[in-house]
Design a protein around this motif. Structure first.
Motif, mmCIF file in Angstrom:
data_model
loop_
_atom_site.group_PDB
_atom_site.id
_atom_site.type_symbol
_atom_site.label_atom_id
_atom_site.label_comp_id
_atom_site.label_asym_id
_atom_site.label_seq_id
_atom_site.Cartn_x
_atom_site.Cartn_y
_atom_site.Cartn_z
ATOM 1 N N UNK A 162 19.483 66.305 40.020
ATOM 2 C CA UNK A 162 20.386 66.786 41.069
ATOM 3 C C UNK A 162 21.797 66.966 40.531
ATOM 4 N N UNK A 163 22.285 65.978 39.780
ATOM 5 C CA UNK A 163 23.685 66.006 39.354
ATOM 6 C C UNK A 163 23.942 66.918 38.171
ATOM 7 N N UNK A 164 22.981 67.006 37.240
ATOM 8 C CA UNK A 164 23.178 67.821 36.033
ATOM 9 C C UNK A 164 22.207 68.987 35.941
ATOM 10 N N UNK A 165 21.329 69.122 36.946
ATOM 11 C CA UNK A 165 20.354 70.210 37.009
ATOM 12 C C UNK A 165 19.441 70.247 35.774
ATOM 13 N N UNK A 166 19.099 69.053 35.277
ATOM 14 C CA UNK A 166 18.156 68.962 34.170
ATOM 15 C C UNK A 166 16.731 68.999 34.704
ATOM 16 N N UNK A 167 15.811 69.457 33.863
ATOM 17 C CA UNK A 167 14.416 69.450 34.296
ATOM 18 C C UNK A 167 13.769 68.117 33.929
ATOM 19 N N UNK A 168 12.543 67.918 34.408
ATOM 20 C CA UNK A 168 11.872 66.633 34.213
ATOM 21 C C UNK A 168 11.594 66.345 32.740
ATOM 22 N N UNK A 194 15.078 53.826 48.322
ATOM 23 C CA UNK A 194 15.462 53.627 46.912
ATOM 24 C C UNK A 194 15.080 54.795 46.005
ATOM 25 N N UNK A 195 13.951 55.448 46.299
ATOM 26 C CA UNK A 195 13.550 56.609 45.512
ATOM 27 C C UNK A 195 14.567 57.731 45.678
ATOM 28 N N UNK A 196 14.948 58.013 46.916
ATOM 29 C CA UNK A 196 15.920 59.081 47.178
ATOM 30 C C UNK A 196 17.273 58.767 46.559
ATOM 31 N N UNK A 197 17.677 57.509 46.609
ATOM 32 C CA UNK A 197 18.958 57.119 46.009
ATOM 33 C C UNK A 197 18.922 57.256 44.498
ATOM 34 N N UNK A 198 17.785 56.964 43.871
ATOM 35 C CA UNK A 198 17.665 57.127 42.427
ATOM 36 C C UNK A 198 17.678 58.590 42.005
ATOM 37 N N UNK A 199 17.410 59.495 42.948
ATOM 38 C CA UNK A 199 17.528 60.923 42.669
ATOM 39 C C UNK A 199 18.934 61.443 42.954
ATOM 40 N N UNK A 200 19.849 60.546 43.262
ATOM 41 C CA UNK A 200 21.245 60.934 43.451
ATOM 42 C C UNK A 200 21.588 61.379 44.858
ATOM 43 N N UNK A 213 14.389 63.144 56.488
ATOM 44 C CA UNK A 213 15.607 62.496 56.011
ATOM 45 C C UNK A 213 16.730 63.520 55.944
ATOM 46 N N UNK A 214 17.888 63.131 56.422
ATOM 47 C CA UNK A 214 19.090 63.923 56.205
ATOM 48 C C UNK A 214 19.811 63.278 55.022
ATOM 49 N N UNK A 215 19.939 64.035 53.928
ATOM 50 C CA UNK A 215 20.503 63.471 52.701
ATOM 51 C C UNK A 215 21.647 64.344 52.205
ATOM 52 N N UNK A 216 22.484 63.726 51.402
ATOM 53 C CA UNK A 216 23.635 64.420 50.829
ATOM 54 C C UNK A 216 23.699 64.110 49.340
ATOM 55 N N UNK A 217 23.769 65.123 48.483
ATOM 56 C CA UNK A 217 23.900 64.845 47.052
ATOM 57 C C UNK A 217 25.198 64.086 46.769
ATOM 58 N N UNK A 218 25.089 62.948 46.116
ATOM 59 C CA UNK A 218 26.267 62.141 45.821
ATOM 60 C C UNK A 218 27.094 62.808 44.726
ATOM 61 N N UNK A 219 28.314 63.147 45.032
ATOM 62 C CA UNK A 219 29.222 63.699 44.031
ATOM 63 C C UNK A 219 28.952 65.129 43.646
ATOM 64 N N UNK A 272 3.188 58.320 40.132
ATOM 65 C CA UNK A 272 2.752 59.038 38.931
ATOM 66 C C UNK A 272 3.911 59.258 37.956
ATOM 67 N N UNK A 273 5.113 58.830 38.335
ATOM 68 C CA UNK A 273 6.291 58.958 37.471
ATOM 69 C C UNK A 273 7.216 57.781 37.760
ATOM 70 N N UNK A 274 8.155 57.562 36.861
ATOM 71 C CA UNK A 274 9.017 56.394 36.968
ATOM 72 C C UNK A 274 10.140 56.609 37.974
ATOM 73 N N UNK A 275 10.485 55.523 38.647
ATOM 74 C CA UNK A 275 11.546 55.542 39.648
ATOM 75 C C UNK A 275 12.759 54.806 39.082
ATOM 76 N N UNK A 276 13.670 55.577 38.473
ATOM 77 C CA UNK A 276 14.893 54.968 37.943
ATOM 78 C C UNK A 276 16.061 55.941 38.095
#
Length: 199
Positions: A172-178, A104-110, A132-138, A161-165
């Motif tokens: 990943x999708x918009x290349x925004x920083x934290x 779920x954490x990885x999915x919330x990161x797109x 994990x083998x992962x693929x950026x969605x979209x 130490x940070x929120x998971x949402x």
């Protein structure tokens, strides 16, 4: 021919000496390189050794050596073998990380999680590597550009130490920083408190 020669040299050299040579090349002191090589060099499973070269083992040893307890996790991102995929390693000492905790954490990161391979060191006593083998969605993601920042954000979420949402996917999708994501999260909560119908 050169690749085969390197493979043959690694096999003849053995796990501990090859790992120690790699750790020295990583600018560690001879004493620390020898200590880490003795601790971790012979702990990798035959399955791991057959798939990864000592240079990869060195990166994994460095990540595992930073962990201070079973509640702590570390993360490393690199390019995958298949186009468009990434290798995302999650590290833990002690017990295996349940998939229901990590996915779920990885999915919330797109990311779309394609598959996972767990590797134990000395039966888990010295740690677990979850590959994990992962693929950026979209879209795509270049770990050489934003990998360090993404690793830091994933590490914070996995260590509670940070929120998971779903806002984390903006890295990943918009290349925004934290920092920008924190602002979006605050705006969203403010809008919810004012009762606005817009998301």
């Amino acid at each position: 021919a050169e690749a085969l020669a390197r493979q043959r040299q690694d096999l003849v050299r053995g796990g501990v000496p090859a790992t120690e040579a790699g750790l020295r090349a990583a600018k560690l002191s001879p004493t620390r390189a020898a200590r880490l090589a003795l601790t971790y060099g012979g702990a990798f499973t035959p399955s791991y050794r057959s798939q990864f070269r000592p240079a990869e083992a060195v990166e994994d040893v460095l990540c595992l050596s930073r962990l201070r307890g079973s509640d702590e996790r570390d993360v490393r991102i690199s390019k995958g073998e298949d186009a468009g995929r990434l290798r995302l390693n999650v590290y833990r000492i002690g017990e295996v990380i349940p998939l229901s905790e990590a996915v779920p954490v990885l999915e919330n990161f797109g990311f779309r999680v394609i598959e996972e391979f767990p590797y134990d060191l000395d039966g888990g006593r010295l740690g677990w590597i979850h590959e994990f083998s992962v693929q950026p969605a979209g879209g795509t993601f270049d770990p050489e550009q934003g990998g360090a920042q993404l690793e830091q954000a994933l590490r914070a979420v996995l260590n509670n130490q940070a929120e998971n949402d779903a806002f984390n996917a903006l890295m990943v999708r918009a290349e925004l920083d934290s920092g920008a994501i924190l602002l979006f999260r605050a705006f969203f909560r403010y809008l919810r408190q004012t009762g606005t119908p817009y998301g």
